[in-house]
Design a protein around this motif. Structure first.
Motif, PDB file in Angstrom:
ATOM      1  N   SER A  16       0.910  -1.322   0.062  1.00 21.34           N
ATOM      2  CA  SER A  16       0.016   0.064  -0.030  1.00 21.34           C
ATOM      3  C   SER A  16       0.763   1.243  -0.049  1.00 21.34           C
ATOM      4  N   ILE A  17       0.274   2.440  -0.453  1.00 23.91           N
ATOM      5  CA  ILE A  17       0.775   3.783  -0.344  1.00 23.91           C
ATOM      6  C   ILE A  17       1.196   4.105   0.916  1.00 23.91           C
ATOM      7  N   PRO A  18       2.164   4.894   1.409  1.00 27.89           N
ATOM      8  CA  PRO A  18       2.623   5.373   2.664  1.00 27.89           C
ATOM      9  C   PRO A  18       1.327   5.832   3.484  1.00 27.89           C
ATOM     10  N   TYR A  19       1.193   5.778   4.583  1.00 36.35           N
ATOM     11  CA  TYR A  19       0.217   6.082   5.470  1.00 36.35           C
ATOM     12  C   TYR A  19      -0.052   7.609   5.586  1.00 36.35           C
ATOM     13  N   LEU A  23      -3.312  10.261   4.844  1.00 32.45           N
ATOM     14  CA  LEU A  23      -3.766  11.232   5.982  1.00 32.45           C
ATOM     15  C   LEU A  23      -3.965  12.864   5.206  1.00 32.45           C
ATOM     16  N   LEU A  24      -2.770  12.869   4.495  1.00 30.39           N
ATOM     17  CA  LEU A  24      -2.899  14.134   3.916  1.00 30.39           C
ATOM     18  C   LEU A  24      -4.026  14.372   2.724  1.00 30.39           C
ATOM     19  N   THR A  25      -4.456  13.055   2.188  1.00 31.62           N
ATOM     20  CA  THR A  25      -5.400  13.319   1.250  1.00 31.62           C
ATOM     21  C   THR A  25      -6.821  13.540   1.992  1.00 31.62           C
ATOM     22  N   VAL A  26      -6.895  12.868   3.189  1.00 36.03           N
ATOM     23  CA  VAL A  26      -8.013  13.164   4.225  1.00 36.03           C
ATOM     24  C   VAL A  26      -8.289  14.720   4.454  1.00 36.03           C
ATOM     25  N   ILE A  27      -6.987  15.342   4.756  1.00 38.96           N
ATOM     26  CA  ILE A  27      -6.912  16.471   5.357  1.00 38.96           C
ATOM     27  C   ILE A  27      -7.406  17.691   4.115  1.00 38.96           C
ATOM     28  N   THR A 120      -7.491   4.055  -6.273  1.00 37.90           N
ATOM     29  CA  THR A 120      -7.095   3.055  -7.162  1.00 37.90           C
ATOM     30  C   THR A 120      -5.908   2.165  -6.483  1.00 37.90           C
ATOM     31  N   ASP A 121      -4.893   2.783  -5.581  1.00 34.45           N
ATOM     32  CA  ASP A 121      -4.383   2.103  -4.906  1.00 34.45           C
ATOM     33  C   ASP A 121      -4.894   0.896  -4.161  1.00 34.45           C
ATOM     34  N   LYS A 122      -6.036   1.077  -3.449  1.00 33.07           N
ATOM     35  CA  LYS A 122      -6.477  -0.061  -2.732  1.00 33.07           C
ATOM     36  C   LYS A 122      -7.083  -1.046  -3.578  1.00 33.07           C
ATOM     37  N   ALA A 123      -7.991  -0.527  -4.800  1.00 31.77           N
ATOM     38  CA  ALA A 123      -8.359  -1.667  -5.746  1.00 31.77           C
ATOM     39  C   ALA A 123      -7.273  -2.464  -6.110  1.00 31.77           C
ATOM     40  N   LEU A 124      -5.929  -1.896  -6.608  1.00 29.42           N
ATOM     41  CA  LEU A 124      -4.656  -2.683  -7.075  1.00 29.42           C
ATOM     42  C   LEU A 124      -4.198  -3.582  -5.897  1.00 29.42           C
ATOM     43  N   ALA A 191       1.773   8.529  -8.087  1.00 32.26           N
ATOM     44  CA  ALA A 191       0.948   9.512  -7.359  1.00 32.26           C
ATOM     45  C   ALA A 191       1.081  10.847  -7.695  1.00 32.26           C
ATOM     46  N   ILE A 192       2.374  11.324  -7.879  1.00 35.45           N
ATOM     47  CA  ILE A 192       2.693  12.762  -8.273  1.00 35.45           C
ATOM     48  C   ILE A 192       2.142  13.056  -9.726  1.00 35.45           C
TER      49      ILE A 192
END
Length: 247
Positions: A16-19, A23-27, A120-124, A191-192
């Protein structure tokens, strides 16, 4: 700086991508909802509610549809507190929000790109089929904004004619899926690139006023072509000339 290509190839998909990126996405997603609450002059409950919808709504829709890996907002010890804290903080100190009149426009599309990445990452990670991966990423990208609009009594933006809002999410999702699955790019760089494509496509559509199609009806054009073909089919052919001279 992380390497551009993963040394593990496609095996890195299951990691998985870093945690901190989650968290940054949520904020950032919460801030996009909070900006709408500020614009509508809502109270503290409105700030918190739209912050939660903007920061966690897309992931909630994704997890409900996937039914794999649990519900992120319930399993994470930081997701809900981060969205609530951001909402309360900006409710009490809203001046930074008012300094940038176009902040909602930028925050909204950046959050779409980031949510497209995490969806997308979780589905992958759970090895869904390609079309399912793209659907999960796109739904995660626009889901929070869709729920926000529904709760405010508006038609969701993804259903309105706009500057490629939903198309940006699909393009970003597809780029992340292809880069990670087939090119072997590390997830951070993918991601970038995903966010850059999402934001860049949105900015391009705004600059040149490129709008998604609406009120399309190709029936007259198709029927016109069908009628032409029908008339040609029923047109009598020329009679062959009689070259035999009479004696």
């Amino acid at each position: 700086m992380p390497p551009f290509f993963s040394p593990y190839g496609i095996d890195a998909i299951s990691v998985s991508i870093p945690y901190w990126l989650d968290l940054l996405t949520v904020i950032i997603g919460a801030i996009s909802g909070i900006l709408v609450a500020r614009d509508r002059h809502l109270d503290l409950v409105g700030f918190v509610g739209l912050g939660l919808l903007g920061g966690l709504g897309g992931g909630l829709i994704r997890d409900t549809m996937m039914q794999q890996g649990g519900v992120y907002m319930l399993n994470s010890p930081y997701a809900i507190p981060a969205a609530v804290f951001t909402a309360v903080l900006l409710f009490m100190f809203p001046e930074p929000l008012d300094r940038f009149p176009r902040m909602l426009e930028w925050t909204d599309i950046i959050s779409v790109g980031l949510f497209a990445v995490v969806g997308t990452d979780k589905a992958l990670v759970y090895h869904l089929l390609p079309f399912s991966v793209i659907l999960m990423g796109s739904i995660t990208g626009v889901g929070g904004g869709m729920l926000r609009d529904v709760f405010l009594g508006d038609i969701p933006r993804i259903f309105q004619r706009s500057n490629l809002y939903a198309f940006c999410a699909v393009a970003g999702t597809t780029s992340y899926w292809a880069l990670v699955s087939y090119v072997g790019v590390t997830k951070i760089w993918a991601a970038i690139i995903c966010v850059a494509i999402t934001v860049g496509l949105r900015r391009w559509s705004l600059k040149f006023n490129v709008l998604s199609p609406a009120d399309v009806d190709l029936t007259p054009h198709v029927m016109r072509s069908v009628n032409k073909l029908r008339r040609k089919a029923h047109k009598p052919g020329k009679q062959p000339k009689n070259n035999i001279s009479s004696k």
